[in-house]
Design a protein around this motif. Structure first.
Motif, PDB file in Angstrom:
ATOM      1  N   GLN A  52       0.823  -1.206   0.000  1.00  0.00           N
ATOM      2  CA  GLN A  52       0.000   0.000   0.000  1.00  0.00           C
ATOM      3  C   GLN A  52       0.861   1.262   0.000  1.00  0.00           C
ATOM      4  OE1 GLN A  52      -2.497  -1.107   3.323  1.00  0.00           O
ATOM      5  NE2 GLN A  52      -4.243  -1.349   1.938  1.00  0.00           N
ATOM      6  N   GLY A  55       1.663   2.220  -3.382  1.00  0.00           N
ATOM      7  CA  GLY A  55       0.595   2.700  -4.244  1.00  0.00           C
ATOM      8  C   GLY A  55      -0.484   1.696  -4.596  1.00  0.00           C
ATOM      9  N   GLU A  57      -3.859  -0.478  -3.902  1.00  0.00           N
ATOM     10  CA  GLU A  57      -5.089  -0.521  -3.112  1.00  0.00           C
ATOM     11  C   GLU A  57      -5.658  -1.919  -3.231  1.00  0.00           C
ATOM     12  OE1 GLU A  57      -7.883   2.420  -4.385  1.00  0.00           O
ATOM     13  OE2 GLU A  57      -6.797   4.045  -3.406  1.00  0.00           O
ATOM     14  N   ARG A  71      -3.325   3.050  -6.876  1.00  0.00           N
ATOM     15  CA  ARG A  71      -3.991   4.254  -6.398  1.00  0.00           C
ATOM     16  C   ARG A  71      -3.863   5.358  -7.444  1.00  0.00           C
ATOM     17  NH1 ARG A  71      -2.212   3.975  -1.529  1.00  0.00           N
ATOM     18  NH2 ARG A  71      -0.178   4.787  -2.001  1.00  0.00           N
ATOM     19  N   ASN A  72      -4.908   6.118  -7.587  1.00  0.00           N
ATOM     20  CA  ASN A  72      -4.911   7.260  -8.491  1.00  0.00           C
ATOM     21  C   ASN A  72      -3.897   8.279  -7.989  1.00  0.00           C
ATOM     22  OD1 ASN A  72      -5.471   9.499 -10.058  1.00  0.00           O
ATOM     23  ND2 ASN A  72      -7.683   9.284  -9.889  1.00  0.00           N
ATOM     24  N   MET A  75      -4.684  12.737  -6.158  1.00  0.00           N
ATOM     25  CA  MET A  75      -5.550  12.633  -4.991  1.00  0.00           C
ATOM     26  C   MET A  75      -6.272  13.954  -4.780  1.00  0.00           C
ATOM     27  SD  MET A  75      -5.262   9.583  -4.039  1.00  0.00           S
ATOM     28  CE  MET A  75      -6.001   9.546  -2.442  1.00  0.00           C
ATOM     29  N   SER A 121     -10.110  -0.219   4.455  1.00  0.00           N
ATOM     30  CA  SER A 121     -11.006   0.332   3.444  1.00  0.00           C
ATOM     31  C   SER A 121     -12.431   0.103   3.928  1.00  0.00           C
ATOM     32  CB  SER A 121     -10.784  -0.327   2.078  1.00  0.00           C
ATOM     33  OG  SER A 121     -11.108  -1.702   2.137  1.00  0.00           O
ATOM     34  N   SER A 130     -10.832   4.162  -0.059  1.00  0.00           N
ATOM     35  CA  SER A 130      -9.475   4.028   0.471  1.00  0.00           C
ATOM     36  C   SER A 130      -9.361   4.847   1.759  1.00  0.00           C
ATOM     37  CB  SER A 130      -8.476   4.542  -0.558  1.00  0.00           C
ATOM     38  OG  SER A 130      -8.616   5.950  -0.710  1.00  0.00           O
ATOM     39  N   SER A 132      -7.615   7.470   2.467  1.00  0.00           N
ATOM     40  CA  SER A 132      -7.691   8.921   2.240  1.00  0.00           C
ATOM     41  C   SER A 132      -9.111   9.347   1.873  1.00  0.00           C
ATOM     42  CB  SER A 132      -6.706   9.353   1.159  1.00  0.00           C
ATOM     43  OG  SER A 132      -7.018   8.742  -0.074  1.00  0.00           O
ATOM     44  N   GLU A 133      -9.850   8.484   1.186  1.00  0.00           N
ATOM     45  CA  GLU A 133     -11.242   8.804   0.859  1.00  0.00           C
ATOM     46  C   GLU A 133     -12.121   8.735   2.101  1.00  0.00           C
ATOM     47  OE1 GLU A 133     -11.736   7.363  -3.733  1.00  0.00           O
ATOM     48  OE2 GLU A 133     -11.607   5.802  -2.192  1.00  0.00           O
TER      49      GLU A 133
END
Length: 145
Positions: A52, A55, A57, A71-72, A75, A121, A130, A132-133
């Motif tokens: 992770q 990068g 997920e 991961r996109n 961000m 998650s 994720s 951060s989301e």
């Protein structure tokens, strides 16, 4: 085990690179990916954290099958507006907690130790959020612009 192999492939990492990044023995990784033995939870957590941090997920089993993705890179800091009353599942490592509401899952996430939050998650209505989301979740309809 398949997610571990897939994650390494996405990163173009060798088993040796994963061993170095996770501080897990190479033989343990080889045996795990072959299905020869099941490592301890702490070992799996170390592998998850290393992947992770690079990068990856992890996408939990949610009817469509478990998987991995990168991961996109872009961000966003934009709030994510959700219906807090929807049911949700909090996933952290190999543990899943069924929650009656998305808001309950967010509270459970907030109560996890920081190192567990990094590998967690939340899945609700077919969407996986994720870490951060999850921090950007807001409840209710999106305000009119």
């Amino acid at each position: 085990m398949a997610q571990c192999r897939a994650a390494r492939a996405l990163l173009d990492w060798s088993r040796e690179q994963l061993a170095e990044a996770s501080k897990v023995g190479l033989r343990t990784i080889v045996d795990f990916e072959r299905g020869a033995r099941e490592p301890r939870e702490l070992t799996k957590d170390a592998l998850c954290r290393a992947l992770q941090a690079a990068g990856v997920e992890f996408i939990p089993e949610n009817g469509g099958g478990a998987g991995v993705r990168l991961r996109n890179k872009r961000m966003s800091n934009e709030p994510i507006y959700v219906d807090a009353s929807r049911s949700a599942v909090l996933n952290h490592g190999v543990t899943s907690i069924n929650c009656l509401t998305l808001q309950e899952a967010k509270i459970a996430f907030d109560n996890l130790p920081k190192d567990r939050q990094e590998i967690a998650s939340i899945t609700s209505v077919g969407r996986t959020y994720s870490p951060s989301e999850i921090q950007r979740l807001h409840y209710g309809p999106k305000p009119e612009a």
